[in-house]
Scaffold this motif. Structure first.
Motif, PDB file in Angstrom:
ATOM      1  N   TRP A 277       6.784   7.945   3.453  1.00 57.49           N
ATOM      2  CA  TRP A 277       5.953   6.745   3.412  1.00 57.49           C
ATOM      3  C   TRP A 277       4.961   6.792   2.255  1.00 57.49           C
ATOM      4  CZ3 TRP A 277       7.581   2.610   5.525  1.00 57.49           C
ATOM      5  CH2 TRP A 277       8.230   2.618   6.770  1.00 57.49           C
ATOM      6  N   THR A 278       4.461   7.960   1.929  1.00 55.06           N
ATOM      7  CA  THR A 278       3.462   8.092   0.872  1.00 55.06           C
ATOM      8  C   THR A 278       4.016   7.604  -0.460  1.00 55.06           C
ATOM      9  OG1 THR A 278       2.425   9.936   2.028  1.00 55.06           O
ATOM     10  CG2 THR A 278       1.965   9.737  -0.334  1.00 55.06           C
ATOM     11  N   LEU A 279       5.220   8.015  -0.801  1.00 55.57           N
ATOM     12  CA  LEU A 279       5.821   7.575  -2.062  1.00 55.57           C
ATOM     13  C   LEU A 279       6.076   6.066  -2.064  1.00 55.57           C
ATOM     14  CD1 LEU A 279       8.287  10.488  -2.836  1.00 55.57           C
ATOM     15  CD2 LEU A 279       6.115   9.966  -3.967  1.00 55.57           C
ATOM     16  N   LEU A 280       6.461   5.523  -0.924  1.00 58.70           N
ATOM     17  CA  LEU A 280       6.700   4.079  -0.860  1.00 58.70           C
ATOM     18  C   LEU A 280       5.398   3.290  -0.978  1.00 58.70           C
ATOM     19  CD1 LEU A 280       9.483   3.948   1.865  1.00 58.70           C
ATOM     20  CD2 LEU A 280       9.722   3.796  -0.625  1.00 58.70           C
ATOM     21  N   ILE A 281       4.325   3.791  -0.394  1.00 60.79           N
ATOM     22  CA  ILE A 281       3.013   3.141  -0.534  1.00 60.79           C
ATOM     23  C   ILE A 281       2.579   3.182  -1.995  1.00 60.79           C
ATOM     24  CG2 ILE A 281       0.556   3.332   0.042  1.00 60.79           C
ATOM     25  CD1 ILE A 281       1.542   4.378   2.854  1.00 60.79           C
ATOM     26  N   LEU A 282       2.739   4.323  -2.629  1.00 57.45           N
ATOM     27  CA  LEU A 282       2.383   4.427  -4.049  1.00 57.45           C
ATOM     28  C   LEU A 282       3.232   3.475  -4.890  1.00 57.45           C
ATOM     29  CD1 LEU A 282       1.859   8.270  -4.382  1.00 57.45           C
ATOM     30  CD2 LEU A 282       0.112   6.492  -4.653  1.00 57.45           C
ATOM     31  N   HIS A 283       4.510   3.383  -4.579  1.00 51.44           N
ATOM     32  CA  HIS A 283       5.379   2.447  -5.303  1.00 51.44           C
ATOM     33  C   HIS A 283       4.852   1.026  -5.169  1.00 51.44           C
ATOM     34  CE1 HIS A 283       9.086  -0.141  -5.540  1.00 51.44           C
ATOM     35  NE2 HIS A 283       9.021   0.406  -6.735  1.00 51.44           N
ATOM     36  N   ASP A 284       4.477   0.637  -3.958  1.00 54.94           N
ATOM     37  CA  ASP A 284       3.904  -0.703  -3.753  1.00 54.94           C
ATOM     38  C   ASP A 284       2.605  -0.863  -4.534  1.00 54.94           C
ATOM     39  OD1 ASP A 284       5.972  -1.517  -2.137  1.00 54.94           O
ATOM     40  OD2 ASP A 284       4.757  -1.760  -0.329  1.00 54.94           O
ATOM     41  N   ALA A 285       1.775   0.175  -4.554  1.00 51.01           N
ATOM     42  CA  ALA A 285       0.515   0.109  -5.300  1.00 51.01           C
ATOM     43  C   ALA A 285       0.790  -0.102  -6.791  1.00 51.01           C
ATOM     44  CB  ALA A 285      -0.312   1.363  -5.060  1.00 51.01           C
ATOM     45  N   PHE A 286       1.824   0.546  -7.338  1.00 50.77           N
ATOM     46  CA  PHE A 286       2.187   0.337  -8.741  1.00 50.77           C
ATOM     47  C   PHE A 286       2.663  -1.090  -8.974  1.00 50.77           C
ATOM     48  CE2 PHE A 286       2.910   5.049  -8.669  1.00 50.77           C
ATOM     49  CZ  PHE A 286       1.829   5.355  -9.472  1.00 50.77           C
ATOM     50  N   ASP A 287       3.209  -1.714  -7.945  1.00 55.46           N
ATOM     51  CA  ASP A 287       3.652  -3.111  -8.052  1.00 55.46           C
ATOM     52  C   ASP A 287       2.515  -4.102  -7.798  1.00 55.46           C
ATOM     53  OD1 ASP A 287       6.230  -2.504  -8.793  1.00 55.46           O
ATOM     54  OD2 ASP A 287       7.106  -2.860  -6.820  1.00 55.46           O
ATOM     55  N   GLY A 288       1.289  -3.600  -7.604  1.00 55.18           N
ATOM     56  CA  GLY A 288       0.135  -4.486  -7.478  1.00 55.18           C
ATOM     57  C   GLY A 288      -0.379  -4.719  -6.073  1.00 55.18           C
ATOM     58  N   TYR A 289       0.256  -4.145  -5.068  1.00 55.83           N
ATOM     59  CA  TYR A 289      -0.242  -4.294  -3.709  1.00 55.83           C
ATOM     60  C   TYR A 289      -1.533  -3.487  -3.562  1.00 55.83           C
ATOM     61  CZ  TYR A 289       4.399  -6.072  -2.480  1.00 55.83           C
ATOM     62  OH  TYR A 289       5.546  -6.806  -2.421  1.00 55.83           O
ATOM     63  N   THR A 290      -2.525  -4.058  -2.867  1.00 52.34           N
ATOM     64  CA  THR A 290      -3.789  -3.346  -2.652  1.00 52.34           C
ATOM     65  C   THR A 290      -4.286  -3.456  -1.217  1.00 52.34           C
ATOM     66  OG1 THR A 290      -5.116  -5.284  -3.289  1.00 52.34           O
ATOM     67  CG2 THR A 290      -4.565  -3.678  -5.044  1.00 52.34           C
TER      68      THR A 290
ATOM     69  N   ARG B  74      -1.505   7.364   6.306  1.00 51.35           N
ATOM     70  CA  ARG B  74      -1.070   7.611   4.928  1.00 51.35           C
ATOM     71  C   ARG B  74      -2.121   7.143   3.924  1.00 51.35           C
ATOM     72  NH1 ARG B  74       0.897  11.091   6.875  1.00 51.35           N
ATOM     73  NH2 ARG B  74       2.934  11.079   7.813  1.00 51.35           N
ATOM     74  N   LEU B  75      -2.742   5.990   4.179  1.00 55.10           N
ATOM     75  CA  LEU B  75      -3.798   5.511   3.281  1.00 55.10           C
ATOM     76  C   LEU B  75      -4.985   6.464   3.293  1.00 55.10           C
ATOM     77  CD1 LEU B  75      -3.670   1.674   3.950  1.00 55.10           C
ATOM     78  CD2 LEU B  75      -2.965   2.863   1.857  1.00 55.10           C
ATOM     79  N   ARG B  76      -5.305   7.002   4.460  1.00 58.06           N
ATOM     80  CA  ARG B  76      -6.395   7.975   4.558  1.00 58.06           C
ATOM     81  C   ARG B  76      -6.071   9.222   3.727  1.00 58.06           C
ATOM     82  NH1 ARG B  76      -6.739   8.696   9.896  1.00 58.06           N
ATOM     83  NH2 ARG B  76      -8.077   6.875  10.071  1.00 58.06           N
TER      84      ARG B  76
ATOM     85  N   TYR C 195      -7.061  -1.013  -1.339  1.00 57.99           N
ATOM     86  CA  TYR C 195      -6.747   0.346  -1.779  1.00 57.99           C
ATOM     87  C   TYR C 195      -6.224   0.271  -3.205  1.00 57.99           C
ATOM     88  CZ  TYR C 195      -7.438   1.271   3.088  1.00 57.99           C
ATOM     89  OH  TYR C 195      -8.002   1.358   4.344  1.00 57.99           O
ATOM     90  N   VAL C 196      -7.020   0.784  -4.136  1.00 65.67           N
ATOM     91  CA  VAL C 196      -6.750   0.647  -5.557  1.00 65.67           C
ATOM     92  C   VAL C 196      -6.391   2.016  -6.131  1.00 65.67           C
ATOM     93  CG1 VAL C 196      -7.736  -0.093  -7.765  1.00 65.67           C
ATOM     94  CG2 VAL C 196      -8.379  -1.270  -5.649  1.00 65.67           C
ATOM     95  N   LEU C 197      -5.365   2.051  -6.945  1.00 66.06           N
ATOM     96  CA  LEU C 197      -4.969   3.296  -7.597  1.00 66.06           C
ATOM     97  C   LEU C 197      -6.107   3.849  -8.448  1.00 66.06           C
ATOM     98  CD1 LEU C 197      -1.411   2.253  -8.722  1.00 66.06           C
ATOM     99  CD2 LEU C 197      -1.910   4.250  -7.292  1.00 66.06           C
TER     100      LEU C 197
ATOM    101  N   PHE D  33      -4.101  -3.724   3.027  1.00 63.99           N
ATOM    102  CA  PHE D  33      -3.417  -3.154   4.183  1.00 63.99           C
ATOM    103  C   PHE D  33      -2.276  -4.047   4.643  1.00 63.99           C
ATOM    104  CE2 PHE D  33      -2.708  -2.102   8.580  1.00 63.99           C
ATOM    105  CZ  PHE D  33      -2.919  -0.734   8.658  1.00 63.99           C
ATOM    106  N   ASP D  34      -2.565  -5.336   4.819  1.00 65.44           N
ATOM    107  CA  ASP D  34      -1.524  -6.243   5.329  1.00 65.44           C
ATOM    108  C   ASP D  34      -0.366  -6.400   4.348  1.00 65.44           C
ATOM    109  OD1 ASP D  34      -3.281  -7.682   3.639  1.00 65.44           O
ATOM    110  OD2 ASP D  34      -2.892  -9.574   4.670  1.00 65.44           O
ATOM    111  N   GLN D  35      -0.628  -6.297   3.051  1.00 63.05           N
ATOM    112  CA  GLN D  35       0.458  -6.366   2.069  1.00 63.05           C
ATOM    113  C   GLN D  35       1.389  -5.157   2.202  1.00 63.05           C
ATOM    114  OE1 GLN D  35      -2.072  -6.515  -1.435  1.00 63.05           O
ATOM    115  NE2 GLN D  35      -1.425  -8.629  -1.845  1.00 63.05           N
ATOM    116  N   PHE D  36       0.780  -3.973   2.276  1.00 64.35           N
ATOM    117  CA  PHE D  36       1.592  -2.763   2.445  1.00 64.35           C
ATOM    118  C   PHE D  36       2.406  -2.847   3.738  1.00 64.35           C
ATOM    119  CE2 PHE D  36      -1.980  -0.767  -0.059  1.00 64.35           C
ATOM    120  CZ  PHE D  36      -1.238  -0.450  -1.187  1.00 64.35           C
ATOM    121  N   GLN D  37       1.725  -3.239   4.809  1.00 65.11           N
ATOM    122  CA  GLN D  37       2.380  -3.261   6.114  1.00 65.11           C
ATOM    123  C   GLN D  37       3.534  -4.266   6.147  1.00 65.11           C
ATOM    124  OE1 GLN D  37      -0.060  -4.340   9.538  1.00 65.11           O
ATOM    125  NE2 GLN D  37       1.025  -2.778  10.716  1.00 65.11           N
TER     126      GLN D  37
END
Length: 175
Positions: free
Chosen positions: A25-38, A57-59, A81-83, A40-44
């Motif tokens: 899940w961590t890698l997928l969250i990071l992938h979404d963050a690289f695509d501009g998601y920031t 995972r965000l924690r 949640y910003v990179l 909680f509801d977007q990730f979910q």
């Protein structure tokens, strides 16, 4: 994840890295963050991940300095949640992992490809030495014991040229 690292691997940078980002899940969250998601509801929504797993995972990602939690709304408080710079530095790793996955597929079976934003041409990433630009092939570049290596790590890499013969940052010469 630190509990999953074997005792003998604690000094290994690969083991330490997997302790931070090695969970699926961590890698997928990071992938979404690289695509501009920031948010909680977007990730979910995109990942179809449970609230409790995403919270966990965000924690972990914020605790390890890969994401920064920023309030964007009050009453009620809402956070994004910003990179961080450290988090952004993982992009080449994720790009390379995706490219490796795509290399195992026929071109028509690839659901996501890396392209040049200006030309639209598909690109194939390679990992290179920053100083020379040469690809990091195993015939030329190998791991060696570093200055802080334990005796066990030095034994593992005893057949490789000593770290003292390489430049401090791995620039210029190889083992």
């Amino acid at each position: 994840m630190a509990g999953k690292i074997r005792l003998e691997d604690r000094e290994c940078p690969l083991s330490a890295t997997l302790g931070v980002v090695g969970e699926w899940w961590t890698l997928l969250i990071l992938h979404d963050a690289f695509d501009g998601y920031t948010r909680f509801d977007q990730f979910q929504e995109n990942l179809k991940i449970s609230s409790s797993m995403l919270t966990s995972r965000l924690r972990t990602l914020t605790t390890n300095g890969l994401l920064e939690r920023r309030r964007y709304q009050t009453h009620p408080d809402r956070y994004e949640y910003v990179l961080t710079e450290l988090g952004r530095s993982l992009r080449p790793v994720i790009v390379t992992l995706a490219a490796w996955g795509n290399s195992r597929l026929r071109p028509e079976d690839r659901s996501m490809i890396l392209i040049d934003r200006q030309t639209g041409a598909e690109v194939e990433p390679v990992v290179v030495d920053r100083a020379t630009g040469r690809p990091l092939d195993p015939e030329t570049f190998v791991f060696a014991a570093g200055p802080a290596a334990s005796e066990a790590m030095r034994d593992r890499y005893a057949a490789v040229a000593p770290a003292s013969r390489r430049s401090a940052a791995g620039r210029g010469t190889s083992a």
